[in-house]
Design an enzyme around this catalytic site. Structure first.
Site, PDB file in Angstrom:
ATOM      1  N   ARG A   1      37.961 102.834  49.235  1.00 16.36           N
ATOM      2  CA  ARG A   1      36.620 102.292  49.010  1.00 16.36           C
ATOM      3  C   ARG A   1      36.054 102.850  47.712  1.00 16.36           C
ATOM      4  O   ARG A   1      36.040 104.063  47.522  1.00 16.36           O
ATOM      5  CB  ARG A   1      35.686 102.674  50.157  1.00 16.36           C
ATOM      6  CG  ARG A   1      35.947 101.956  51.426  1.00 16.36           C
ATOM      7  CD  ARG A   1      34.772 101.995  52.360  1.00 16.36           C
ATOM      8  NE  ARG A   1      34.066 103.257  52.431  1.00 16.36           N
ATOM      9  CZ  ARG A   1      32.990 103.461  53.174  1.00 16.36           C
ATOM     10  NH1 ARG A   1      32.507 102.465  53.886  1.00 16.36           N
ATOM     11  NH2 ARG A   1      32.405 104.632  53.210  1.00 16.36           N
TER      12      ARG A   1
ATOM     13  N   THR B   1      30.287 101.057  45.009  1.00 12.91           N
ATOM     14  CA  THR B   1      30.039  99.730  45.611  1.00 12.91           C
ATOM     15  C   THR B   1      30.401  99.672  47.092  1.00 12.91           C
ATOM     16  O   THR B   1      29.992  98.756  47.792  1.00 12.91           O
ATOM     17  CB  THR B   1      30.882  98.662  44.898  1.00 12.91           C
ATOM     18  OG1 THR B   1      32.276  98.968  45.131  1.00 12.91           O
ATOM     19  CG2 THR B   1      30.640  98.647  43.395  1.00 12.91           C
TER      20      THR B   1
ATOM     21  N   ASP C   1      34.896 111.577  57.003  1.00 17.52           N
ATOM     22  CA  ASP C   1      35.915 110.844  56.251  1.00 17.52           C
ATOM     23  C   ASP C   1      37.268 111.064  56.925  1.00 17.52           C
ATOM     24  O   ASP C   1      37.846 112.151  56.849  1.00 17.52           O
ATOM     25  CB  ASP C   1      35.945 111.329  54.801  1.00 17.52           C
ATOM     26  CG  ASP C   1      36.843 110.445  53.943  1.00 17.52           C
ATOM     27  OD1 ASP C   1      38.023 110.243  54.328  1.00 17.52           O
ATOM     28  OD2 ASP C   1      36.389 109.937  52.920  1.00 17.52           O
TER      29      ASP C   1
ATOM     30  N   ASP D   1      40.305 112.200  54.721  1.00 15.76           N
ATOM     31  CA  ASP D   1      40.176 113.594  54.278  1.00 15.76           C
ATOM     32  C   ASP D   1      40.433 114.563  55.428  1.00 15.76           C
ATOM     33  O   ASP D   1      41.048 115.619  55.232  1.00 15.76           O
ATOM     34  CB  ASP D   1      38.766 113.842  53.704  1.00 15.76           C
ATOM     35  CG  ASP D   1      38.629 113.316  52.284  1.00 15.76           C
ATOM     36  OD1 ASP D   1      39.659 112.988  51.671  1.00 15.76           O
ATOM     37  OD2 ASP D   1      37.491 113.240  51.809  1.00 15.76           O
TER      38      ASP D   1
HETATM   39  C1  PRP Z   1      38.271 104.634  54.976  1.00 15.08           C
HETATM   40  C2  PRP Z   1      38.838 104.162  56.287  1.00 15.08           C
HETATM   41  C3  PRP Z   1      38.882 102.675  56.111  1.00 15.08           C
HETATM   42  C4  PRP Z   1      37.657 102.412  55.275  1.00 15.08           C
HETATM   43  C5  PRP Z   1      36.576 101.913  56.162  1.00 15.08           C
HETATM   44  O1  PRP Z   1      39.245 104.689  54.007  1.00 15.08           O
HETATM   45  O2  PRP Z   1      40.064 104.728  56.619  1.00 15.08           O
HETATM   46  O3  PRP Z   1      40.045 102.213  55.460  1.00 15.08           O
HETATM   47  O4  PRP Z   1      37.275 103.668  54.694  1.00 15.08           O
HETATM   48  O5  PRP Z   1      35.479 101.527  55.445  1.00 15.08           O
HETATM   49  P1  PRP Z   1      35.011 100.014  55.312  1.00 15.08           P
HETATM   50  O6  PRP Z   1      35.061  99.430  56.691  1.00 15.08           O
HETATM   51  O7  PRP Z   1      33.609 100.139  54.794  1.00 15.08           O
HETATM   52  O8  PRP Z   1      35.914  99.304  54.353  1.00 15.08           O
HETATM   53  P2  PRP Z   1      38.984 105.267  52.538  1.00 15.08           P
HETATM   54  O9  PRP Z   1      38.577 104.155  51.629  1.00 15.08           O
HETATM   55  O10 PRP Z   1      38.061 106.434  52.617  1.00 15.08           O
HETATM   56  O11 PRP Z   1      40.422 105.709  52.069  1.00 15.08           O
HETATM   57  P3  PRP Z   1      41.382 106.843  52.666  1.00 15.08           P
HETATM   58  O12 PRP Z   1      41.868 106.372  54.013  1.00 15.08           O
HETATM   59  O13 PRP Z   1      42.466 106.933  51.650  1.00 15.08           O
HETATM   60  O14 PRP Z   1      40.594 108.123  52.777  1.00 15.08           O
HETATM   61  N1  URA Z   2      35.483 105.768  56.032  1.00 14.04           N
HETATM   62  C1  URA Z   2      35.572 106.912  56.745  1.00 14.04           C
HETATM   63  O1  URA Z   2      36.602 107.613  56.689  1.00 14.04           O
HETATM   64  N2  URA Z   2      34.529 107.263  57.498  1.00 14.04           N
HETATM   65  C2  URA Z   2      33.409 106.530  57.587  1.00 14.04           C
HETATM   66  O2  URA Z   2      32.480 106.907  58.314  1.00 14.04           O
HETATM   67  C3  URA Z   2      33.334 105.353  56.833  1.00 14.04           C
HETATM   68  C4  URA Z   2      34.393 104.992  56.072  1.00 14.04           C
END
Ligand code: PRP
Ligand code: URA
Length: 209
Positions: free
Chosen positions: A104, A108, A200, A203
């Protein structure tokens, strides 16, 4: 509209509460996510079709059941979805695994794709998309778009925690997709994180906080 299944089995709720706790470290967080994915997978596969098969037990002949229908594929949304793959594979060891990499944008909150590798016959499979977090729904919706563009017609979405905004997004953009969640939380905050959520997920799984 797709069905929304909230799988609130006591074991899942207990394990999810442990995951939500900010004091839970990466090792336990990963282990709990794997366990919940397996428990949810049991419900998510409840409607898989069966067919009769003739077998001989040590005692007699019988008509038994075995799985029929399309083969399965598991598609984690990277990174956090990776934490749910092993639990599902322990139930469905023959499933193929595809990967869709999305992150993400911090400003944005829109998903940005950086990787996609899917089994060549993905269009003929029943696909389970996995990601612990359904926040705005942008990432899951983009992953579903991608899969449909590759010919997938039979797909379900399994997440741990969903926000009402994300559920609405999937139900509007993908009315054919059933959603499986362990919990529906209150809302998103100004950074589009789920409240109360678990932080997160990527993370916390990989210790990159
Ligand atoms: C997180 C999560 C989803 C997304 C959800 O991933 O694992 O993929 O955010 O958010 P959304 O419904 O608003 O799209 P992130 O983008 O943080 O990447 P990561 O898994 O690499 O940490
Ligand atoms: N992605 C995450 O990992 N946690 C949230 O709460 C939203 C998006």
């Amino acid at each position: 509209m797709g069905e929304l299944h909230v799988i609130d089995h006591p074991l899942i709720q207990h394990k999810l509460s442990l995951m939500r706790n900010a004091k839970t470290g990466s090792k336990d967080f990963r282990e709990l996510l794997r366990e919940i994915a397996m428990l949810m997978g049991y419900e998510l596969t409840r409607d898989l079709p069966l067919q009769d098969v003739e077998i001989d037990t040590p005692i007699c002949h019988m008509t038994a059941k075995r799985l029929a229908g399309k083969k399965l594929a598991i598609v984690p949304i990277l990174r956090a979805g990776l934490g749910m793959v092993e639990g599902l594979l322990s139930l469905i060891p023959a499933a193929k695994v595809g990967h869709i990499g999305l992150y993400r944008d911090p400003e944005t909150h829109l998903p940005v794709e950086y990787y996609c590798k899917l089994p060549p016959d993905i269009g003929n499979r029943t696909v389970i998309v996995v990601d612990p977090m359904l926040a705005t729904g942008g990432s899951a919706s983009d992953a579903l778009d991608k899969l449909k563009a590759r010919g997938v017609t039979d797909v379900r979405l399994m997440c741990l925690v969903g926000a009402p905004e994300g559920i609405r997004k999937i139900q509007e953009a993908h009315p054919d997709v059933n959603i499986f969640l362990a919990a529906v939380d209150e809302r998103l905050n100004e950074k589009a994180y789920i409240v109360p959520g678990l932080g997160d997920a990527g993370d916390r799984i990989f210790g990159t906080i």
